[in-house]
Motif scaffolding. Structure first.
Motif: not given
Length: 110
Positions: A36-49, A5-10
């Motif tokens: 860099t936060y945007i980049s992390d989100v797009e890669r699915g590397a962040r658990n986004v609040s 789901l994190l990767k799909s969201f990204g």
């Protein structure tokens, strides 16, 4: 499923950003987030609040619920799982498509 789901969201964030012809830097500025936060989100590397999701949705000009819906549908599809709560009749009668702009539309009919 969480990682999927994190990767799909990204992927949804990246597709929407690219559709709007925005760079990560431009989306970051529109969302009041760091590039860099945007980049992390797009890669699915962040658990986004939720706060960040809301900021991203405003920057992309779409409701957070639409971002979630697209990401969730993509995650279930890529995992080969059935969407919970979807009845057989609903699955066959509903044509779920991503319309131009990657907004979720639901067509119900035969």
């Amino acid at each position: 499923m969480k990682q999927t789901l994190l990767k799909s969201f990204g992927v949804v964030i990246k597709r929407r950003r690219e559709f709007l012809a925005l760079s990560q830097q431009q989306l970051a500025a529109r969302s009041s987030l760091h590039r860099t936060y945007i980049s992390d989100v797009e890669r699915g590397a962040r658990n986004v609040s939720f706060d960040s999701i809301y900021s991203l949705s405003k920057g992309l000009g779409v409701l957070p619920s639409l971002l979630f819906a697209e990401a969730e549908l993509n995650a279930y599809k890529s995992a080969g799982e059935q969407v919970p709560g979807a009845t057989e009749k609903a699955r066959t009668a509903a044509d779920l498509t991503l319309a131009k702009g990657h907004e979720l539309t639901v067509k119900v009919g035969s």
